[in-house]
Design a protein around this motif. Structure first.
Motif, PDB file in Angstrom:
ATOM      1  N   VAL A 274       0.823  -1.213   0.000  1.00  0.00           N
ATOM      2  CA  VAL A 274       0.000   0.000   0.000  1.00  0.00           C
ATOM      3  C   VAL A 274       0.864   1.274   0.000  1.00  0.00           C
ATOM      4  O   VAL A 274       0.999   1.937  -1.023  1.00  0.00           O
ATOM      5  CB  VAL A 274      -0.960   0.019   1.210  1.00  0.00           C
ATOM      6  N   ASP A 275       1.454   1.596   1.123  1.00  0.00           N
ATOM      7  CA  ASP A 275       2.124   2.890   1.259  1.00  0.00           C
ATOM      8  C   ASP A 275       3.392   2.817   2.115  1.00  0.00           C
ATOM      9  O   ASP A 275       3.782   3.810   2.728  1.00  0.00           O
ATOM     10  CB  ASP A 275       1.160   3.927   1.850  1.00  0.00           C
ATOM     11  N   LEU A 276       4.038   1.653   2.146  1.00  0.00           N
ATOM     12  CA  LEU A 276       5.206   1.507   3.018  1.00  0.00           C
ATOM     13  C   LEU A 276       6.351   2.426   2.584  1.00  0.00           C
ATOM     14  O   LEU A 276       7.155   2.869   3.401  1.00  0.00           O
ATOM     15  CB  LEU A 276       5.650   0.039   3.069  1.00  0.00           C
ATOM     16  N   GLN A 277       6.400   2.724   1.292  1.00  0.00           N
ATOM     17  CA  GLN A 277       7.412   3.645   0.786  1.00  0.00           C
ATOM     18  C   GLN A 277       7.248   5.024   1.442  1.00  0.00           C
ATOM     19  O   GLN A 277       8.193   5.622   1.948  1.00  0.00           O
ATOM     20  CB  GLN A 277       7.241   3.753  -0.734  1.00  0.00           C
ATOM     21  N   ARG A 278       6.010   5.466   1.453  1.00  0.00           N
ATOM     22  CA  ARG A 278       5.663   6.764   2.034  1.00  0.00           C
ATOM     23  C   ARG A 278       5.945   6.767   3.548  1.00  0.00           C
ATOM     24  O   ARG A 278       6.466   7.743   4.098  1.00  0.00           O
ATOM     25  CB  ARG A 278       4.183   6.991   1.737  1.00  0.00           C
ATOM     26  N   ILE A 279       5.617   5.667   4.191  1.00  0.00           N
ATOM     27  CA  ILE A 279       5.853   5.540   5.636  1.00  0.00           C
ATOM     28  C   ILE A 279       7.363   5.574   5.911  1.00  0.00           C
ATOM     29  O   ILE A 279       7.817   6.196   6.883  1.00  0.00           O
ATOM     30  CB  ILE A 279       5.218   4.229   6.181  1.00  0.00           C
ATOM     31  N   SER A 280       8.149   4.907   5.048  1.00  0.00           N
ATOM     32  CA  SER A 280       9.607   4.900   5.201  1.00  0.00           C
ATOM     33  C   SER A 280      10.172   6.315   5.130  1.00  0.00           C
ATOM     34  O   SER A 280      11.051   6.691   5.912  1.00  0.00           O
ATOM     35  CB  SER A 280      10.273   4.082   4.101  1.00  0.00           C
ATOM     36  N   GLU A 281       9.687   7.091   4.181  1.00  0.00           N
ATOM     37  CA  GLU A 281      10.152   8.471   4.042  1.00  0.00           C
ATOM     38  C   GLU A 281       9.873   9.246   5.326  1.00  0.00           C
ATOM     39  O   GLU A 281      10.724   9.985   5.830  1.00  0.00           O
ATOM     40  CB  GLU A 281       9.427   9.168   2.876  1.00  0.00           C
ATOM     41  N   GLU A 282       8.670   9.065   5.823  1.00  0.00           N
ATOM     42  CA  GLU A 282       8.254   9.731   7.055  1.00  0.00           C
ATOM     43  C   GLU A 282       9.155   9.293   8.210  1.00  0.00           C
ATOM     44  O   GLU A 282       9.553  10.105   9.053  1.00  0.00           O
ATOM     45  CB  GLU A 282       6.800   9.312   7.332  1.00  0.00           C
ATOM     46  N   TYR A 283       9.486   8.004   8.223  1.00  0.00           N
ATOM     47  CA  TYR A 283      10.325   7.459   9.279  1.00  0.00           C
ATOM     48  C   TYR A 283      11.713   8.079   9.231  1.00  0.00           C
ATOM     49  O   TYR A 283      12.269   8.502  10.250  1.00  0.00           O
ATOM     50  CB  TYR A 283      10.418   5.933   9.152  1.00  0.00           C
ATOM     51  N   LYS A 284      12.261   8.115   8.040  1.00  0.00           N
ATOM     52  CA  LYS A 284      13.594   8.687   7.839  1.00  0.00           C
ATOM     53  C   LYS A 284      13.619  10.141   8.310  1.00  0.00           C
ATOM     54  O   LYS A 284      14.518  10.572   9.029  1.00  0.00           O
ATOM     55  CB  LYS A 284      13.961   8.589   6.348  1.00  0.00           C
ATOM     56  N   ARG A 285      12.622  10.883   7.914  1.00  0.00           N
ATOM     57  CA  ARG A 285      12.544  12.298   8.266  1.00  0.00           C
ATOM     58  C   ARG A 285      12.490  12.490   9.782  1.00  0.00           C
ATOM     59  O   ARG A 285      13.137  13.358  10.341  1.00  0.00           O
ATOM     60  CB  ARG A 285      11.282  12.895   7.628  1.00  0.00           C
ATOM     61  N   ARG A 286      11.734  11.642  10.460  1.00  0.00           N
ATOM     62  CA  ARG A 286      11.497  11.825  11.887  1.00  0.00           C
ATOM     63  C   ARG A 286      12.614  11.251  12.755  1.00  0.00           C
ATOM     64  O   ARG A 286      12.836  11.703  13.875  1.00  0.00           O
ATOM     65  CB  ARG A 286      10.162  11.140  12.229  1.00  0.00           C
ATOM     66  N   ASN A 287      13.309  10.203  12.226  1.00  0.00           N
ATOM     67  CA  ASN A 287      14.283   9.502  13.065  1.00  0.00           C
ATOM     68  C   ASN A 287      15.722   9.626  12.567  1.00  0.00           C
ATOM     69  O   ASN A 287      16.635   9.114  13.201  1.00  0.00           O
ATOM     70  CB  ASN A 287      13.915   8.009  13.157  1.00  0.00           C
ATOM     71  N   SER A 288      15.891  10.268  11.413  1.00  0.00           N
ATOM     72  CA  SER A 288      17.218  10.430  10.800  1.00  0.00           C
ATOM     73  C   SER A 288      17.924   9.099  10.554  1.00  0.00           C
ATOM     74  O   SER A 288      19.149   9.053  10.446  1.00  0.00           O
ATOM     75  CB  SER A 288      18.116  11.338  11.659  1.00  0.00           C
ATOM     76  N   VAL A 289      17.176   8.045  10.489  1.00  0.00           N
ATOM     77  CA  VAL A 289      17.714   6.714  10.178  1.00  0.00           C
ATOM     78  C   VAL A 289      16.759   6.090   9.161  1.00  0.00           C
ATOM     79  O   VAL A 289      15.550   6.188   9.338  1.00  0.00           O
ATOM     80  CB  VAL A 289      17.735   5.811  11.440  1.00  0.00           C
ATOM     81  N   PRO A 290      17.305   5.465   8.102  1.00  0.00           N
ATOM     82  CA  PRO A 290      16.375   4.805   7.174  1.00  0.00           C
ATOM     83  C   PRO A 290      15.663   3.645   7.867  1.00  0.00           C
ATOM     84  O   PRO A 290      16.264   2.967   8.713  1.00  0.00           O
ATOM     85  CB  PRO A 290      17.291   4.277   6.062  1.00  0.00           C
ATOM     86  N   LEU A 291      14.405   3.445   7.527  1.00  0.00           N
ATOM     87  CA  LEU A 291      13.608   2.408   8.185  1.00  0.00           C
ATOM     88  C   LEU A 291      14.222   1.026   8.018  1.00  0.00           C
ATOM     89  O   LEU A 291      14.266   0.238   8.964  1.00  0.00           O
ATOM     90  CB  LEU A 291      12.172   2.429   7.624  1.00  0.00           C
ATOM     91  N   ASP A 292      14.731   0.727   6.815  1.00  0.00           N
ATOM     92  CA  ASP A 292      15.279  -0.627   6.620  1.00  0.00           C
ATOM     93  C   ASP A 292      16.501  -0.847   7.521  1.00  0.00           C
ATOM     94  O   ASP A 292      16.678  -1.924   8.080  1.00  0.00           O
ATOM     95  CB  ASP A 292      15.584  -0.932   5.145  1.00  0.00           C
ATOM     96  N   ARG A 293      17.321   0.204   7.705  1.00  0.00           N
ATOM     97  CA  ARG A 293      18.473   0.040   8.585  1.00  0.00           C
ATOM     98  C   ARG A 293      18.018  -0.157  10.034  1.00  0.00           C
ATOM     99  O   ARG A 293      18.557  -0.980  10.771  1.00  0.00           O
ATOM    100  CB  ARG A 293      19.422   1.241   8.472  1.00  0.00           C
TER     101      ARG A 293
END
Lengths: 317, 317
Positions: A274-293
């Motif tokens: 669905v939108d995990l790409q979008r969620i990842s971007e949001e995660y990166k922005r908020r946590n300064s770490v990529p979600l996959d890492r």
């Protein structure tokens, strides 16, 4: 945007089934092969694989996966292999059980799926549990939680873009009055939240922000420890900015002392298409770490591989 | 059982359309011909006629009927020609308007249609009114009425025959306690009524009767003039013995000083393809007059002919 990565040419369902049988065969299971296949097929393709598996081998793929795999990896693969509506029905059913109760999961399914998807979940619930979803939700909740959750799961919201600005103004005012009076479970407040279209609610909350100077979710923070208020804020987020809601669920799941695998799996599995790409971007922005890492750092083994595959890692074949 | 009578061989939709055009043509309208055709075609057939009419003549059959016919006859023909889901959406929409408001009609549609039919009504409502049905119902009702009606129209009840007798006993007791306390709009009472399957509710009310000596509808007669209590009793009747509910609506409509044509038309039109035969039997038993004779005595002209045709009178051709 989805993160799911499909191979350029999709093998036929029978080829996939044959490979899966190979992965199960003999001493030990070939987990990599299972991931390579299932984590790179979309909902329709997985459905066909399950059907073909049943026709060819007379057995339920889910049952075989269940007996071959274990722990968090097993949970992720099983959840992923289910059809979305069936999976959501399962998640809500679990969320109404004593030991796995979660108002959050119920709200999440009710608010982040489209109106037609939510209907399909309710139909899948009938088929699987011989009861209605709202029946179980109503039976297992109480008080303000029930007052909010039952209409949320029963909603069939209009999905057009049309917005009535006059109504948005009136209802923003209603929200403001009720919040000032701390009437957080007021009938009108819940009625608006559970029946209006997402576009209409978005306009109402924008107007609230413009008119009263604060985001409505901020004004709903009066008592930060109040569980009902937390759920109310999350409901508003799920209805208007689901990616932000999911980012927070992931953040809390990962930062927890001892990862919350249930939540992590749920978000990755239900959003990968669905939108995990979008969620990842949001995660990166908020946590300064990529979600996959972040996920790789908190998980291991086949479970880690499975989640990362759903995030688009590795070669699809 | 339905009363609708179909001809042994059904003319093609284009033949029907041609006949309808003839009925509209020239000076004056041939009402008999319109009845002969439309009142003897089922939902699918009427749908095809409307589609063919639009394709062949580029016009909406409903609009042409609207301009050719008048008063009660017009209302009956238009309502009948609509598809069932569209018609129910229209009825509920009217019932949420100030001048034609009716909690009864809302409840009736919510409780006497199957779960899937009710979903179709909600979908038709989106398409026609660009809003959700529960949104309008919630917006136009208040207090106890809203508390009951919104979950009723949002319900997607399980439709299997399975009955949980333990649950029936517990919930019969709940009903009895709430009724003793006059807590008629209690959360639990409404929850049970709006979420359980019809089979389950039937078992619960049977148990109530056995255990506490009275039918639950009798115990709900404490204050005969209370409008909410009346609606609650009708809800229970619609969910368990719809033919008795409809018999009463017809009885009141016909016995009224000045017939209530709106109610009469609604019942005949919405039930002719469903259970009007069963309702007629009930009517005869309760009033010692056959329903068709009662209708003939209270109506006249084309309106009378239309209703009687829907009751199975006359030759279908």
């Amino acid at each position: 945007m989805a993160t799911l990565k499909l191979p350029s040419t999709i093998p036929s369902p029978s080829e996939d089934c044959e490979q899966l049988r190979k992965a199960f065969a003999g001493w030990g299971t070939n987990e990599d092969l299972i991931i390579q296949i299932l984590a790179h097929r979309n909902g329709d393709q997985r459905k066909k694989i399950r059907e073909t598996y049943h026709e060819t081998h007379g057995e339920d793929l889910l049952k075989d996966l269940d007996s071959e795999l274990s722990s968090d990896f097993q949970h992720a693969v099983l959840l992923w292999t289910l059809e979305p509506a069936e999976r959501d029905a399962y998640l809500v059913n679990q969320a109404t059980k004593k030991l796995t109760a979660s108002n959050w999961v119920i709200m999440e399914v009710a608010c982040t799926r489209s109106s037609h998807q939510l209907l399909s979940v309710r139909q899948a619930y009938h088929a699987k549990y011989k009861k209605s979803m709202e029946e179980d939700v109503a039976h297992h909740t109480s008080g303000d939680f029930r007052k909010l959750l039952v209409p949320l799961v029963s909603a069939f919201r209009y999905e057009g873009d049309e917005v009535n600005m006059t109504l948005a103004k009136t209802e923003a005012k209603t929200f403001h009055e009720k919040i000032c009076d701390k009437a957080y479970s007021d009938d009108d407040l819940i009625r608006i939240l559970t029946t209006r279209s997402k576009s209409q609610l978005n306009a109402t909350f924008n107007h609230y922000n413009n008119q009263f100077g604060n985001a409505i979710t901020k004004d709903l923070k009066a008592d930060p420890e109040n569980e009902y208020l937390k759920l109310l804020r999350s409901t508003i987020k799920c209805l208007t900015v689901p990616e932000k809601y999911y980012e927070k669920v992931l953040r809390l799941a990962i930062n927890k002392l001892g990862t919350d695998e249930k939540a992590l799996t749920r978000v990755v599995v239900t959003r990968a298409e669905v939108d995990l790409q979008r969620i990842s971007e949001e995660y990166k922005r908020r946590n300064s770490v990529p979600l996959d890492r972040a996920i790789a750092g908190d998980t291991s083994g086949d479970y880690e591989k499975m989640l990362l595959a759903l995030m688009g890692h590795g070669d699809a074949c």
